[in-house]
Design a protein around this motif. Structure first.
Motif, PDB file in Angstrom:
ATOM      1  N   ALA A  43       0.830  -1.210   0.000  1.00 32.37           N
ATOM      2  CA  ALA A  43       0.000   0.000   0.000  1.00 32.37           C
ATOM      3  C   ALA A  43       0.859   1.253   0.000  1.00 32.37           C
ATOM      4  O   ALA A  43       0.519   2.257  -0.637  1.00 32.37           O
ATOM      5  CB  ALA A  43      -0.927  -0.007   1.217  1.00 32.37           C
ATOM      6  N   LEU A  44       1.993   1.213   0.709  1.00 30.57           N
ATOM      7  CA  LEU A  44       2.929   2.340   0.662  1.00 30.57           C
ATOM      8  C   LEU A  44       3.457   2.547  -0.757  1.00 30.57           C
ATOM      9  O   LEU A  44       3.636   3.691  -1.203  1.00 30.57           O
ATOM     10  CB  LEU A  44       4.103   2.105   1.608  1.00 30.57           C
ATOM     11  N   ARG A 113      -7.209  -7.797  14.225  1.00 31.27           N
ATOM     12  CA  ARG A 113      -6.524  -7.228  13.065  1.00 31.27           C
ATOM     13  C   ARG A 113      -5.127  -6.777  13.475  1.00 31.27           C
ATOM     14  O   ARG A 113      -4.839  -6.598  14.643  1.00 31.27           O
ATOM     15  CB  ARG A 113      -7.302  -6.043  12.490  1.00 31.27           C
ATOM     16  N   TRP A 114      -4.284  -6.603  12.476  1.00 26.54           N
ATOM     17  CA  TRP A 114      -2.917  -6.162  12.718  1.00 26.54           C
ATOM     18  C   TRP A 114      -2.861  -4.642  12.694  1.00 26.54           C
ATOM     19  O   TRP A 114      -3.390  -4.004  11.790  1.00 26.54           O
ATOM     20  CB  TRP A 114      -1.971  -6.729  11.662  1.00 26.54           C
ATOM     21  N   VAL A 115      -2.218  -4.083  13.704  1.00 21.30           N
ATOM     22  CA  VAL A 115      -2.115  -2.629  13.838  1.00 21.30           C
ATOM     23  C   VAL A 115      -0.639  -2.240  13.895  1.00 21.30           C
ATOM     24  O   VAL A 115       0.179  -2.909  14.550  1.00 21.30           O
ATOM     25  CB  VAL A 115      -2.842  -2.130  15.109  1.00 21.30           C
ATOM     26  N   LEU A 116      -0.316  -1.159  13.222  1.00 20.24           N
ATOM     27  CA  LEU A 116       1.055  -0.660  13.212  1.00 20.24           C
ATOM     28  C   LEU A 116       1.419  -0.025  14.542  1.00 20.24           C
ATOM     29  O   LEU A 116       0.573   0.604  15.195  1.00 20.24           O
ATOM     30  CB  LEU A 116       1.230   0.386  12.108  1.00 20.24           C
ATOM     31  N   GLY A 117       2.662  -0.141  14.927  1.00 24.04           N
ATOM     32  CA  GLY A 117       3.153   0.580  16.091  1.00 24.04           C
ATOM     33  C   GLY A 117       3.386   2.042  15.749  1.00 24.04           C
ATOM     34  O   GLY A 117       3.447   2.434  14.578  1.00 24.04           O
ATOM     35  N   SER A 118       3.519   2.866  16.768  1.00 26.11           N
ATOM     36  CA  SER A 118       3.680   4.306  16.549  1.00 26.11           C
ATOM     37  C   SER A 118       4.950   4.628  15.763  1.00 26.11           C
ATOM     38  O   SER A 118       5.047   5.678  15.132  1.00 26.11           O
ATOM     39  CB  SER A 118       3.706   5.044  17.886  1.00 26.11           C
ATOM     40  N   ASP A 119       5.925   3.712  15.773  1.00 24.90           N
ATOM     41  CA  ASP A 119       7.169   3.974  15.046  1.00 24.90           C
ATOM     42  C   ASP A 119       7.003   3.873  13.537  1.00 24.90           C
ATOM     43  O   ASP A 119       7.924   4.192  12.779  1.00 24.90           O
ATOM     44  CB  ASP A 119       8.264   3.008  15.505  1.00 24.90           C
ATOM     45  N   ALA A 120       5.828   3.452  13.078  1.00 23.47           N
ATOM     46  CA  ALA A 120       5.600   3.349  11.633  1.00 23.47           C
ATOM     47  C   ALA A 120       5.495   4.717  10.977  1.00 23.47           C
ATOM     48  O   ALA A 120       5.760   4.862   9.780  1.00 23.47           O
ATOM     49  CB  ALA A 120       4.335   2.539  11.359  1.00 23.47           C
ATOM     50  N   LEU A 121       5.081   5.729  11.744  1.00 21.59           N
ATOM     51  CA  LEU A 121       4.971   7.076  11.205  1.00 21.59           C
ATOM     52  C   LEU A 121       6.297   7.806  11.369  1.00 21.59           C
ATOM     53  O   LEU A 121       6.859   7.857  12.456  1.00 21.59           O
ATOM     54  CB  LEU A 121       3.845   7.838  11.909  1.00 21.59           C
ATOM     55  N   ARG A 147       4.096  14.247  11.486  1.00 23.46           N
ATOM     56  CA  ARG A 147       4.160  12.786  11.359  1.00 23.46           C
ATOM     57  C   ARG A 147       3.613  12.384   9.997  1.00 23.46           C
ATOM     58  O   ARG A 147       2.543  12.832   9.580  1.00 23.46           O
ATOM     59  CB  ARG A 147       3.361  12.121  12.481  1.00 23.46           C
ATOM     60  N   LEU A 148       4.376  11.528   9.302  1.00 27.63           N
ATOM     61  CA  LEU A 148       4.051  11.167   7.922  1.00 27.63           C
ATOM     62  C   LEU A 148       4.267   9.682   7.689  1.00 27.63           C
ATOM     63  O   LEU A 148       5.036   9.034   8.396  1.00 27.63           O
ATOM     64  CB  LEU A 148       4.954  11.948   6.958  1.00 27.63           C
ATOM     65  N   LEU A 149       3.605   9.170   6.667  1.00 23.82           N
ATOM     66  CA  LEU A 149       3.879   7.821   6.208  1.00 23.82           C
ATOM     67  C   LEU A 149       5.160   7.819   5.372  1.00 23.82           C
ATOM     68  O   LEU A 149       5.495   8.828   4.743  1.00 23.82           O
ATOM     69  CB  LEU A 149       2.711   7.313   5.355  1.00 23.82           C
ATOM     70  N   PRO A 150       5.899   6.731   5.371  1.00 20.56           N
ATOM     71  CA  PRO A 150       7.140   6.680   4.578  1.00 20.56           C
ATOM     72  C   PRO A 150       6.900   6.976   3.105  1.00 20.56           C
ATOM     73  O   PRO A 150       6.071   6.339   2.446  1.00 20.56           O
ATOM     74  CB  PRO A 150       7.623   5.246   4.792  1.00 20.56           C
ATOM     75  N   THR A 168      12.461  19.053  -0.958  1.00 21.46           N
ATOM     76  CA  THR A 168      11.889  17.713  -0.878  1.00 21.46           C
ATOM     77  C   THR A 168      12.459  17.019   0.350  1.00 21.46           C
ATOM     78  O   THR A 168      13.570  17.326   0.789  1.00 21.46           O
ATOM     79  CB  THR A 168      12.202  16.879  -2.138  1.00 21.46           C
ATOM     80  N   ALA A 169      11.696  16.082   0.871  1.00 23.31           N
ATOM     81  CA  ALA A 169      12.132  15.351   2.055  1.00 23.31           C
ATOM     82  C   ALA A 169      11.733  13.891   1.912  1.00 23.31           C
ATOM     83  O   ALA A 169      10.562  13.582   1.672  1.00 23.31           O
ATOM     84  CB  ALA A 169      11.505  15.939   3.313  1.00 23.31           C
ATOM     85  N   ALA A 170      12.712  12.998   2.045  1.00 20.69           N
ATOM     86  CA  ALA A 170      12.447  11.566   2.046  1.00 20.69           C
ATOM     87  C   ALA A 170      12.397  11.100   3.500  1.00 20.69           C
ATOM     88  O   ALA A 170      13.357  11.299   4.250  1.00 20.69           O
ATOM     89  CB  ALA A 170      13.528  10.816   1.287  1.00 20.69           C
ATOM     90  N   VAL A 171      11.287  10.527   3.903  1.00 16.93           N
ATOM     91  CA  VAL A 171      11.132  10.081   5.290  1.00 16.93           C
ATOM     92  C   VAL A 171      10.786   8.599   5.297  1.00 16.93           C
ATOM     93  O   VAL A 171       9.998   8.118   4.501  1.00 16.93           O
ATOM     94  CB  VAL A 171      10.033  10.891   6.024  1.00 16.93           C
ATOM     95  N   THR A 172      11.426   7.862   6.211  1.00 21.69           N
ATOM     96  CA  THR A 172      11.203   6.420   6.287  1.00 21.69           C
ATOM     97  C   THR A 172      10.873   5.944   7.688  1.00 21.69           C
ATOM     98  O   THR A 172      10.413   4.827   7.864  1.00 21.69           O
ATOM     99  CB  THR A 172      12.456   5.659   5.814  1.00 21.69           C
ATOM    100  N   GLY A 173      11.123   6.763   8.685  1.00 21.74           N
ATOM    101  CA  GLY A 173      10.878   6.346  10.053  1.00 21.74           C
ATOM    102  C   GLY A 173      12.115   5.818  10.742  1.00 21.74           C
ATOM    103  O   GLY A 173      12.144   5.711  11.963  1.00 21.74           O
TER     104      GLY A 173
END
Length: 298
Positions: A43-44, A113-121, A147-150, A168-173
């Motif tokens: 999805a990312l 269901r599977w939930v992401l941890g806060s470190d995903a953002l 806070r953003l998605l990768p 521009t900014a590349a963010v991955t967490g």
């Protein structure tokens, strides 16, 4: 013979029921952590926020802002490989805007269901030399930590069309990122300020019973009248706006204003007098509030 037939039916019924239960359990059990991680990473890469939203960390706020920013990303992850661990942690290797990127996150089960941890953002810290907000992807956000998605995001100064400055900014967490925008006024800023001052000047020039405050207008009616009943104005030339280089103040100068004051003359008779100001000026401060430029006349 009848007894044997009954026994056969009962046994057959038990077998069929057990098989149905196994099928139902197989269909309703939650996906594996590997499948959940794959769903999120795919999805990312495709920009499918609808698939990501049910997996967002518990307590995530401003989901609409997160979605708008992600929708306007300039690049997404590709060439993904990943591994999962028994503790729910996931590490993915990918490319982002042509560069290698490592994306780490955790998954936990919540209500089936599977939930992401806060470190995903990912965290992106943005500052700007003008204004209090920036545009990231398709979202207008206050400057500071966002806070953003990768993904890779375009970052631009706000208000759009008034203040310019891009990055521009590349963010991955995996690590925090920062962008410092060197913002400056665009060519459209003065034109917009001129429109606002002209509208303000029009209100200042409406008929009144007193000389309006904060309009840069001085009418010396007291030299000719003992009492003022009304004053009417006519604008011959509007003040012209100049904005300071730092965008903090403005001067609108060179206006020509005609004022006609009506009231009681010094000898007690009704009279009117006309005055002309060829240096009508309006001055004040400017602030950039979100996506707006606000002028405050002193």
């Amino acid at each position: 013979m009848k007894r044997a037939a009954v026994v056969g039916v009962v046994v057959g019924s038990i077998v069929v029921t057990a098989g149905a239960a196994a099928a139902i359990w197989s269909l309703t059990r939650p996906p594996s952590i590997h499948t959940a991680a794959e769903t999120y990473l795919n999805a990312l890469s495709t920009g499918d926020f609808d698939a990501i939203e049910p997996m967002l960390p518990e307590g995530t706020t401003q989901v609409g802002t997160l979605e708008a920013a992600f929708a306007g990303a300039s690049a997404r992850i590709a060439d993904i490989s990943f591994e999962t661990r028994a503790d729910g942690s996931v590490t993915a290797d990918a490319t982002l805007a042509g560069e290698h990127a490592t994306i780490g996150f955790a998954l936990t089960q919540h209500d089936g269901r599977w939930v992401l941890g806060s470190d995903a953002l990912a965290h992106l810290e943005v500052s700007t030399t003008m204004g209090d907000s920036v545009r990231i992807g398709g979202a207008l956000v206050p400057a500071g930590i966002v806070r953003l998605l990768p993904a890779e995001y375009p970052v631009s100064a706000a208000p759009a069309g008034i203040v310019r400055g891009e990055a521009t900014a590349a963010v991955t967490g995996e690590s925090s990122a920062a962008v410092a925008l060197e913002a400056s006024l665009s060519s459209g800023a003065t034109a917009l300020a001129q429109e606002q001052i002209e509208a303000y000047a029009g209100v200042c020039a409406e008929p009144a019973t007193t000389v309006p405050d904060h309009c840069g207008i001085v009418v010396p009616w007291a030299a000719d009248l003992s009492a003022l009943d009304a004053v009417a104005f006519r604008i011959d030339r509007l003040p012209s706006v100049m904005i300071a280089a730092d965008g903090a103040t403005f001067d609108a100068t060179g206006g020509v204003l005609i004022a006609t004051a009506r009231g009681t003359a010094l000898d007690g008779t009704a009279a009117s007098f006309t005055y002309r100001a060829e240096d009508w000026s309006l001055r004040g401060s400017i602030r950039f509030d979100g996506d707006e430029m606000v002028l405050a006349v002193r």
